[in-house]
Design an enzyme around this catalytic site. Structure first.
Site, PDB file in Angstrom:
ATOM      1  N   TYR A 105      26.067 -21.185  17.301  1.00 22.56           N
ATOM      2  CA  TYR A 105      25.114 -20.206  16.753  1.00 22.56           C
ATOM      3  C   TYR A 105      24.812 -20.543  15.282  1.00 22.56           C
ATOM      4  CZ  TYR A 105      23.286 -15.691  15.220  1.00 22.56           C
ATOM      5  OH  TYR A 105      22.511 -14.703  14.693  1.00 22.56           O
TER       6      TYR A 105
ATOM      7  N   LYS B 140      23.864  -7.864  21.408  1.00 19.62           N
ATOM      8  CA  LYS B 140      23.094  -8.481  22.484  1.00 19.62           C
ATOM      9  C   LYS B 140      23.284  -7.688  23.782  1.00 19.62           C
ATOM     10  CE  LYS B 140      22.195 -11.335  19.178  1.00 19.62           C
ATOM     11  NZ  LYS B 140      22.960 -12.536  18.863  1.00 19.62           N
TER      12      LYS B 140
ATOM     13  N   ASP C  56      33.208 -17.816  21.262  1.00 23.51           N
ATOM     14  CA  ASP C  56      32.084 -16.868  21.240  1.00 23.51           C
ATOM     15  C   ASP C  56      31.603 -16.711  22.688  1.00 23.51           C
ATOM     16  OD1 ASP C  56      29.516 -15.673  21.083  1.00 23.51           O
ATOM     17  OD2 ASP C  56      29.157 -16.507  19.092  1.00 23.51           O
TER      18      ASP C  56
ATOM     19  N   ARG D 237      37.353   3.174   7.452  1.00 23.96           N
ATOM     20  CA  ARG D 237      37.252   1.717   7.258  1.00 23.96           C
ATOM     21  C   ARG D 237      38.331   1.008   8.070  1.00 23.96           C
ATOM     22  NH1 ARG D 237      39.459  -1.189   3.077  1.00 23.96           N
ATOM     23  NH2 ARG D 237      39.285   0.528   1.612  1.00 23.96           N
TER      24      ARG D 237
END
Ligand SMILES: *Cc1c(COP(=O)(O)O)cnc(C)c1O
Length: 392
Positions: A115, A211, A186, A62
Site C-alpha cells: 500500500y 474499507k 495487511d 485514549r
C-alpha cells in the site's frame, strides 16, 4: 473489561458472529455509544489499585473505551486472535505496530507493491530514525529467504495493492520465525472472512477498517490483532503515545457495518466475477489483476474473493478518458463502501518520490476498479460505454 462473548461460542460461523453483538444493558440489541473521555472512581484507593494493574476499570478513552473494545473483540474473534487494538485509521494501526517493533538500525523486509502510504511511511519517516527497508518480490521464496537473516520485521500484504499478487503466508511465517523475524500482514483486501493469517503462523494481522469492514464509506479506522503478548507490547510502547485512538462513535459505525459484511462480500463478489468475465473478453482489456485471474503462491489461503481488482488496458485505449466517461462508477480513492469506483494508476501516482507505483513499476495502463453494491447489468453498461469512449 469483560471477556469476549464470542470466545465462548467458538463453534459459531463467522456470519453469525458478525450478525450478533454482546448482550447489552436493558436488553438493547445494539450497544450504546460511550461518548465519554474519562471514567471515574468511587475512591482514590480504587483508582490506585487500577493504576497498579489490579483491576481492569476504564480510565480514559485514549486508552480504553467500552464500544471501541467491543469492536476490538469482534475483530479478534474473527481473526482467531487473543487480542486486538483499534485505531483512528489503517495507517494509525500500521505506524503504531511498526514503531512498537522497530528501533534505530533495524531492517524491515517488505513485500513489493505494498500500500502506497505504508511505503511512504517506511521511506519518508522511518528512514529518518535509522530504519532501512528492503523490498522483495513476495512470490519469490528464494529472495525472501535471502533477505530475512538479520531483519527485525517481515511486512506482508496479501494480495498486494494494484497488482493483487498473493504471498505464501505459511511459508513466509515459518521462514521468518526461523530467523527471529516478526511477521505482520495487511489483510484489508481479504477481510477476516476470507483469510486468517494468524492461523498460518503470522504474528500480527492488520486492517484498514475504512474499507470492507466499515463498508459504507463513512468511517476511517484501523485495527491490529495478534497474541495477548504482542498486543500488550504495542500497548506498552506506541499505542498510548502516538494517540491514534478510535472514536467511540466510529467504533459503533464499524460494529453496524460489520453485521452485513458477509452478505455484502457475497453479493459484491458475484457481481465482480460476472463483470470480470465480460471484461476479459473485451478487446480493450489486456489482462485482469485479481487472485481469481492470476496464479500466486498464496491463492490457496483465500476462502473467498473480494471485488477490488485492476485491469490493464490495451494501448489503443486511454485510461484517463475511460475513467472520465464512466457515469455510475465514481472517480475516487479508497474502496469497500456501497459505491463502485475507478482509479487510474496514472493519477494515483502523484507528486515527487518516494512513490510506490513508480518505484515498483506499476503499469500506467492500469485502472483499479472497485465493485460496490449496484446492479451488475447497470455497471456493465457503464463499463461498456466508458470503454467505447476511451479509444485513442
Ligand atoms: C486504505 C489502505 C490502508 C490504509 O488505511 P487508512 O484507513 O486509509 O489509513 C492500508 N492498507 C491497505 C491495503 C489499504 O487499502
Amino acid at each position: 473489561m469483560s471477556d469476549s462473548p464470542f470466545r465462548q461460542n467458538a463453534d459459531l460461523r463467522a456470519a453469525t458472529r458478525l450478525a450478533h453483538d454482546a448482550p447489552q444493558d436493558r436488553h438493547s440489541v445494539t450497544p450504546p455509544v460511550f461518548q465519554s473521555s474519562l471514567f471515574c472512581f468511587d475512591t482514590v484507593e480504587e483508582m490506585a489499585a487500577r493504576f497498579r494493574g489490579e483491576n481492569q476499570a476504564y480510565v480514559y478513552s485514549r486508552g480504553d473505551n467500552p464500544g471501541v473494545e467491543a469492536f476490538e473483540q469482534k475483530i479478534a474473534a474473527l481473526e482467531g486472535a487473543e487480542a486486538a487494538r483499534a485505531f483512528s485509521s489503517g495507517m494509525g494501526a500500521i505506524s503504531a505496530t511498526l514503531m512498537s517493533l522497530l528501533q534505530a538500525g533495524a531492517r524491515v523486509v517488505c513485500v513489493r507493491d505494498v500500500y502506497a502510504d505504508t511505503y511512504r511511511f517506511l521511506e519518508k519517516l522511518m528512514s529518518r530514525y535509522g530504519v532501512r527497508t528492503e523490498y522483495v518480490d513476495g512470490c519469490d521464496r528464494a529472495a525472501l529467504a535471502a533477505a530475512l537473516p538479520g531483519a527485525s520485521v517481515l511486512y506482508l500484504e496479501s494480495p498486494t495493492s494494484w497488482t493483487f499478487r498473493t504471498q505464501d503466508l505459511a511459508h513466509a511465517a515459518q521462514a521468518a520465525r526461523a530467523h527471529g523475524v516478526v511477521t505482520v500482514c495487511d489483510n484489508s483486501w481479504a477481510t477476516p472472512l476470507h483469510q486468517q493469517p494468524l492461523a498460518l503462523g503470522i504474528d500480527l494481522v492488520l486492517h484498514s477498517a475504512s474499507k470492507y469492514i466499515g463498508g459504507h464509506s463513512d468511517t476511517v479506522a484501523g485495527v491490529v490483532a495478534g497474541s495477548k503478548a504482542r498486543i500488550a507490547a504495542l500497548n506498552a510502547l506506541s499505542y498510548p503515545y502516538l494517540g491514534a485512538k478510535l472514536a467511540p462513535w466510529e467504533a459503533w459505525l464499524l460494529l453496524r457495518g460489520m453485521r452485513t459484511l458477509d452478505v455484502r462480500l457475497r453479493a459484491q463478489w458475484a457481481c465482480a466475477e460476472a463483470l470480470m468475465e465480460k471484461l476479459a473478453s473485451h478487446a480493450a482489456v489486456r489482462r485482469i489483476l485479481h487472485p481469481a485471474w492470476q496464479c500466486g503462491p498464496g491463492n490457496q489461503y483465500l476462502h473467498g474473493f473480494s471485488s477490488l481488482f485492476s485491469i490493464e488496458l490495451d494501448a489503443a485505449y486511454d485510461p484517463l478518458r475511460f475513467c472520465n466517461a464512466l457515469r455510475l462508477f465514481k472517480r475516487g480513492v479508497s474502496w469497500g463502501g456501497h459505491e463502485s469506483l475507478a482509479l487510474p494508476a496514472q493519477v494515483a501516482l502523484q507528486g515527487a518520490a518516494p512513490n510506490a507505483q513508480a518505484d515498483f513499476g506499476v503499469s500506467p495502463a492500469l485502472v483499479r476498479l472497485y465493485i460496490g453494491l449496484e446492479d451488475m447489468h447497470d455497471l456493465w453498461r457503464d463499463l461498456e460505454q466508458g470503454l467505447a469512449q476511451a479509444v485513442c
